[in-house]
Design an enzyme around this catalytic site. Sequence first.
Site, short mmCIF file in Angstrom:
data_model
loop_
_atom_site.label_atom_id
_atom_site.label_comp_id
_atom_site.label_asym_id
_atom_site.label_seq_id
_atom_site.Cartn_x
_atom_site.Cartn_y
_atom_site.Cartn_z
N ILE A 280 0.81 -1.21 0.00
CA ILE A 280 0.00 0.00 0.00
C ILE A 280 0.85 1.27 0.00
O ILE A 280 0.39 2.34 -0.41
CB ILE A 280 -0.96 0.01 1.20
CG1 ILE A 280 -2.06 1.07 1.02
CG2 ILE A 280 -0.21 0.20 2.51
CD1 ILE A 280 -3.17 0.99 2.05
N GLY B 264 3.49 1.77 -1.82
CA GLY B 264 4.12 1.99 -3.12
C GLY B 264 3.29 2.85 -4.04
O GLY B 264 2.20 3.33 -3.69
N ASP C 251 1.57 2.08 -6.88
CA ASP C 251 0.25 1.52 -7.19
C ASP C 251 -0.64 1.44 -5.96
O ASP C 251 -1.84 1.72 -6.03
CB ASP C 251 0.40 0.12 -7.80
CG ASP C 251 1.07 0.14 -9.16
OD1 ASP C 251 1.47 1.23 -9.61
OD2 ASP C 251 1.20 -0.93 -9.77
N ALA D 194 2.55 -5.98 -3.30
CA ALA D 194 3.90 -5.93 -2.74
C ALA D 194 4.83 -6.90 -3.45
O ALA D 194 4.47 -8.05 -3.71
CB ALA D 194 3.86 -6.24 -1.24
N SER E 262 3.21 -8.92 -14.46
CA SER E 262 4.05 -7.92 -15.10
C SER E 262 4.34 -8.29 -16.54
O SER E 262 4.44 -9.46 -16.89
CB SER E 262 5.38 -7.80 -14.33
OG SER E 262 6.33 -7.04 -15.05
N GLU F 290 7.08 -8.03 -17.77
CA GLU F 290 8.40 -8.65 -17.77
C GLU F 290 8.29 -10.17 -17.86
O GLU F 290 9.28 -10.85 -18.15
CB GLU F 290 9.16 -8.26 -16.51
CG GLU F 290 9.59 -6.80 -16.46
CD GLU F 290 10.76 -6.49 -17.37
OE1 GLU F 290 11.55 -7.42 -17.66
OE2 GLU F 290 10.90 -5.34 -17.80
N TYR G 103 13.42 -11.19 -11.82
CA TYR G 103 12.13 -10.58 -11.49
C TYR G 103 11.03 -11.17 -12.36
O TYR G 103 9.97 -11.57 -11.86
CB TYR G 103 12.19 -9.07 -11.69
CG TYR G 103 10.84 -8.41 -11.61
CD1 TYR G 103 10.18 -8.27 -10.39
CD2 TYR G 103 10.20 -7.93 -12.76
CE1 TYR G 103 8.92 -7.67 -10.32
CE2 TYR G 103 8.95 -7.34 -12.69
CZ TYR G 103 8.32 -7.21 -11.48
OH TYR G 103 7.08 -6.64 -11.40
N LYS H 281 7.72 -13.46 -11.23
CA LYS H 281 6.34 -13.08 -11.51
C LYS H 281 5.60 -14.17 -12.28
O LYS H 281 4.40 -14.38 -12.08
CB LYS H 281 6.30 -11.76 -12.29
CG LYS H 281 6.51 -10.54 -11.41
CD LYS H 281 5.39 -10.40 -10.40
CE LYS H 281 5.50 -9.18 -9.54
NZ LYS H 281 4.38 -9.03 -8.58
N HIS I 132 3.91 1.10 -15.99
CA HIS I 132 3.04 2.21 -15.63
C HIS I 132 3.77 3.10 -14.64
O HIS I 132 4.36 2.63 -13.68
CB HIS I 132 1.70 1.72 -15.07
CG HIS I 132 1.81 0.63 -14.08
ND1 HIS I 132 2.19 -0.66 -14.40
CD2 HIS I 132 1.58 0.62 -12.73
CE1 HIS I 132 2.19 -1.41 -13.31
NE2 HIS I 132 1.83 -0.65 -12.28
#
Length: 321
Positions: free
Chosen positions: A9, A11, A13, A83, A127, A129, A151, A155, A181
Amino acid sequence: MKRALITGITGQDGSYLAELLLKQGYEVHGLVRRVALEDARHRLSRILPIRDQLHLHAASLESFPSLYSAVNQIQPDELYHLAAQSFVSYSFDDSFSTFRTNIDGTHYVLESVKQAAPRCKVYFAGSSEMFGNASESPQSEVTKFSPRSPYGISKVTGFDLSRNYREAYGMFVASGILFNHESPRRGFEFVTRKITSHVARIKKGMIDKLPLGNLDAQRDWGFAGDYVVAMWQMLQQPKPCDYVIATGETHSVREFCEIAFSHVGLDWQKHVIVDPDFYRPAEIHQLIGDSTRARQELGWSPTTTFSELVRSMVDHDMQVS
């Protein structure tokens, strides 16, 4: 009143999503590290304007007991799992902590909901990615994943875990495969905010050069405030599904620099230097998303153009630098 729980929360986004949910009339809870509660001014900076409207709980993605306890206590109707260790370059430096946080953390969140609040709807933040150097362009929900970073790998694993909990246990778990984004709330370690913050400091005469890596790398960049709307919309559907969220446009790091510098009357070529140290060990040269499903089923579409996004970030950094 619906009750929502947001991991991440504090961050970019998470802060935009918390604002959106409050406007929708939700009771909003957030998980934060205990140290954040002890240093609110810095670690809660993005949510300070709405801090008195939020319910914050100390927990760690690396601790199943703390996550289970929070979910059991809160009994959320919706959980947004945002997170993560999300800085791609850092994931190459420390893949172990990236895997531990992103994979184990996602597993713990899903299992906590399964055991303590099985009717809770869950959103998993995927993501672009995950696609890596995809075999097709643009990338959609059926495009094969080919991650090129720890990363991205983490994901993909989180995405598969989420799908497995949906299919094996009948849980409502939706994944958003979000393309890049950005916003004025982006962390300084990300290339977009690095550019805009340096532009502001160069304009004010504080520094003169901006070192960057691959200027030809292309991304599908949108506004974070638009993308959290899609997250919320996914959990309002009758059935869970996975959605690509993207603008459908691609722009290079060079284009980002051109717009950012020209917005304050500077020539980017006089200030940007290419530093090989900032190249990724395994580069992704182009990512562009096909968000047809989200546009048709969610009624979602971006409202902020690429140029508007870049200029808004520069304007913000001109004020705070």
